[in-house]
Design a protein around this motif. Structure first.
Motif, PDB file in Angstrom:
ATOM      1  N   HIS A  20     110.324  41.186  81.205  1.00  0.00           N
ATOM      2  CA  HIS A  20     109.036  40.985  80.881  1.00  0.00           C
ATOM      3  C   HIS A  20     108.747  39.701  80.023  1.00  0.00           C
ATOM      4  O   HIS A  20     108.178  38.943  79.880  1.00  0.00           O
ATOM      5  CB  HIS A  20     108.256  42.206  79.947  1.00  0.00           C
ATOM      6  N   LEU A  21     110.024  39.559  79.054  1.00  0.00           N
ATOM      7  CA  LEU A  21     110.301  38.287  78.210  1.00  0.00           C
ATOM      8  C   LEU A  21     110.124  37.065  79.318  1.00  0.00           C
ATOM      9  O   LEU A  21     109.363  36.074  78.986  1.00  0.00           O
ATOM     10  CB  LEU A  21     111.426  38.451  77.548  1.00  0.00           C
TER      11      LEU A  21
ATOM     12  N   THR B 135     106.802  36.598  80.757  1.00  0.00           N
ATOM     13  CA  THR B 135     105.528  36.047  79.858  1.00  0.00           C
ATOM     14  C   THR B 135     105.860  34.492  79.599  1.00  0.00           C
ATOM     15  O   THR B 135     104.927  33.880  79.583  1.00  0.00           O
ATOM     16  CB  THR B 135     105.803  36.761  78.513  1.00  0.00           C
ATOM     17  N   TRP B 136     107.083  34.341  79.084  1.00  0.00           N
ATOM     18  CA  TRP B 136     107.540  32.832  78.649  1.00  0.00           C
ATOM     19  C   TRP B 136     107.178  32.079  79.851  1.00  0.00           C
ATOM     20  O   TRP B 136     106.522  30.811  79.562  1.00  0.00           O
ATOM     21  CB  TRP B 136     108.862  32.807  78.173  1.00  0.00           C
TER      22      TRP B 136
ATOM     23  N   ARG C 169     105.106  32.276  82.204  1.00  0.00           N
ATOM     24  CA  ARG C 169     103.550  32.089  82.427  1.00  0.00           C
ATOM     25  C   ARG C 169     102.779  31.296  81.239  1.00  0.00           C
ATOM     26  O   ARG C 169     102.109  30.357  81.395  1.00  0.00           O
ATOM     27  CB  ARG C 169     102.890  33.518  82.561  1.00  0.00           C
ATOM     28  N   HIS C 170     103.316  31.457  80.011  1.00  0.00           N
ATOM     29  CA  HIS C 170     102.789  30.818  79.022  1.00  0.00           C
ATOM     30  C   HIS C 170     103.178  29.261  78.918  1.00  0.00           C
ATOM     31  O   HIS C 170     102.291  28.260  78.985  1.00  0.00           O
ATOM     32  CB  HIS C 170     103.223  31.065  77.606  1.00  0.00           C
TER      33      HIS C 170
ATOM     34  N   THR D 138      99.557  31.785  72.152  1.00  0.00           N
ATOM     35  CA  THR D 138     100.036  32.585  73.276  1.00  0.00           C
ATOM     36  C   THR D 138     100.332  34.119  72.626  1.00  0.00           C
ATOM     37  O   THR D 138     101.014  34.835  73.387  1.00  0.00           O
ATOM     38  CB  THR D 138     101.388  31.908  73.732  1.00  0.00           C
ATOM     39  N   ARG D 139     100.306  34.369  71.363  1.00  0.00           N
ATOM     40  CA  ARG D 139     100.662  35.564  70.636  1.00  0.00           C
ATOM     41  C   ARG D 139     102.073  35.625  70.809  1.00  0.00           C
ATOM     42  O   ARG D 139     102.773  36.800  70.587  1.00  0.00           O
ATOM     43  CB  ARG D 139      99.934  36.630  71.267  1.00  0.00           C
ATOM     44  N   GLU D 140     102.941  34.778  71.144  1.00  0.00           N
ATOM     45  CA  GLU D 140     104.570  34.439  70.957  1.00  0.00           C
ATOM     46  C   GLU D 140     104.829  33.731  69.802  1.00  0.00           C
ATOM     47  O   GLU D 140     104.394  32.500  69.662  1.00  0.00           O
ATOM     48  CB  GLU D 140     105.085  33.996  72.317  1.00  0.00           C
TER      49      GLU D 140
END
Length: 489
Positions: free
Chosen positions: A208-209, A212-213, A215-216, A238-240
């Motif tokens: 998932h990490l 997610t990274w 994609r961002h 990005t909420r990261e």
């Protein structure tokens, strides 16, 4: 791979899987060691149970019963069963009995059996193994044991010779040890389950990490590629936490870059305005200077003619007409600079064109003791011959004014892969250094009698053809070069 975050996360996932596999193998190894220890402990307990039957039988034999065991001697069999039960009653999971050669089992007991009905006979499926162990103990006249491993359990059998009045007797005991039962097995299963769940959760988190990274980062890259570097977009969060720090820094850099670009554009407009005003000032000053002298001369001659009467008027008119011609030439040169006529290109034979340009200046060159020559290694080219002739005329006139006596001026055409280069070379010292940066601007000249328009005309002609003009100072003199991109059709 290790230079990217995705590669490092994948490597971390692989290391986690390897560590989990190694831990699982270690746990299984420890379990097998524990199982082996349990088997050894059960074997020792089984052997002690057999010795307990031997001890009980010795006590029984020492009681004075010297009768031989007969097939219908039920009383003796019962006493032997009681003997075996007494020896095994405190040994959970151990069953056993007494065996006699040529007779078989004469006593059997399983006092700790927790089934619905008591067992009175040895297990039929294991009778061949029980017989073999007892025969082995009788033949060797010492205790014997056997171990029989199955897939999930181990069978342990022990046999001990029984000394006494009844011949060919052996005591035997038997127990089962289950591999996948007990506390150790439950601990193994619990540990494996916890390890599996941990690995799956960690793998899911890492995947998932990574996704997610990735994609961002792809979204940020796409957003940045969609805009010009001078106009960076405002990136959404990005909420990261770590990525948002980068996003905030990029947004701040974009704002500062936009502000700097606006300031730069304003400064560029101011500089362009200042340069335009300065150029207008230089042109106006040059025009005023060039016009003032003829006007002053005409005024002087007109006043002299008025004061001197009819005798001086013809001479004064001649001078005035000459000054008017000078003004007309000046105006025509100014118009040639400002009108920017589109070149009327046509196919031109280069060598003949250069010879025609040089021919008009041969007499003036001879009067100054200068030799004019031309050469061309290109055959045909497309350009406006009238405009280019005017440009070459100005360069040749400048060369004639700068070249020393008994020197040589060369007009050369060189064909290069990307362009045609026309150059006028003389052996003079070149223009003064203080005007070198503004040499091709209007009214910039190093001669007191020059208008400063010739080289500006050359530049306009070259740029109208999509080319450029430059001058080069060499050890042999000065060379002015006009570069024209090839147009052969």
């Amino acid at each position: 791979m290790l230079r990217s975050l995705r590669g490092r996360l994948v490597l971390l996932l692989l290391l986690l899987v390897v560590a989990a596999a190694a831990t699982a193998m270690l746990m299984i190894g420890l379990f097998h060691q524990s199982a082996a220890a349990r088997v050894g402990q059960a074997a020792a307990e089984n052997s002690r149970a057999c010795e307990a039957i031997v001890t009980a039988y010795r006590q029984y034999a020492s009681g004075g019963d010297r009768s031989q065991l007969a097939g219908d001697d039920t009383d003796v069999r019962k006493r032997l069963v009681t003997l075996v039960q007494s020896a095994l009653q405190n040994r959970p999971g151990v069953q056993g009995g007494i065996w006699q050669r040529d007779v078989g089992s004469v006593a059997f007991a399983f006092p700790t059996y927790d089934g619905p009905a008591a067992r009175l006979e040895p297990p039929g499926g294991e009778l061949p193994r029980i017989r073999d162990i007892n025969v082995s103990a009788l033949n060797a006249e010492r205790p014997a044991s056997g171990r029989y491993d199955a897939r999930s359990q181990t069978l342990l059998i022990a046999a001990c010779p029984l000394p006494g009045p009844i011949p060919h007797l052996t005591a035997w005991t038997m127990t089962w040890t289950f591999m996948f039962a007990g506390r150790s097995y439950l601990q193994l299963m619990a540990g494996q389950a916890v390890l599996l769940v941990t690995v799956l959760l960690a793998a899911a988190l890492l995947i998932h990490l990574t996704m997610t990274w990735s994609r961002h980062v792809s979204q940020i890259e796409s957003a940045l590629n969609a805009y010009d570097v001078a106009d960076l977009p405002v990136l959404p969060p990005t909420r990261e936490r770590e990525l948002d720090r980068i996003v905030l820094a990029l947004n701040d850099a974009g704002r500062r870059l936009s502000a700097a670009r606006q300031r730069g554009d304003e400064l560029a407009r101011q500089m362009a305005t200042a340069e335009r005003l300065a150029a207008i000032g230089r042109v106006a000053a040059g025009v005023a200077h060039e016009i003032r002298n003829p006007i002053a001369a005409m005024r002087l001659k007109a006043e002299s003619a008025v004061a001197g009467g009819p005798e001086r008027q013809p001479q004064a008119l001649q001078v005035i007409l000459g000054e008017i011609e000078r003004l007309d030439t000046l105006v025509r040169r100014l118009l040639s600079i400002t009108e920017h006529d589109t070149p009327k290109r046509e196919q031109v034979e280069v060598r003949s064109f250069l010879q025609a340009c040089v021919a008009q200046h041969v007499e003036r060159a001879a009067a100054r003791g200068v030799t004019l020559a031309c050469a061309a290694d290109a055959q045909l080219a497309r350009f406006d011959p009238d405009q280019l002739k005017r440009a070459l005329d100005n360069l040749i006139l400048n060369a004639l004014n700068a070249a020393p006596a008994d020197s040589r001026i060369e007009v050369v055409a060189i064909g290069r892969p990307e362009a045609l280069v026309l150059s006028v070379r003389d052996q003079g010292a070149g223009p003064p250094h203080d005007i070198a940066d503004h040499l091709f601007e209007p009214f910039v000249t190093g001669r007191p009698d020059g208008t400063g328009l010739g080289l500006s005309i050359v530049r306009e002609v070259a740029e109208a053809h999509g080319g450029a003009v430059r001058y080069v100072i060499t050890e042999k003199g000065t060379s002015f070069e006009i570069t024209l991109p090839w147009l052969t059709s």
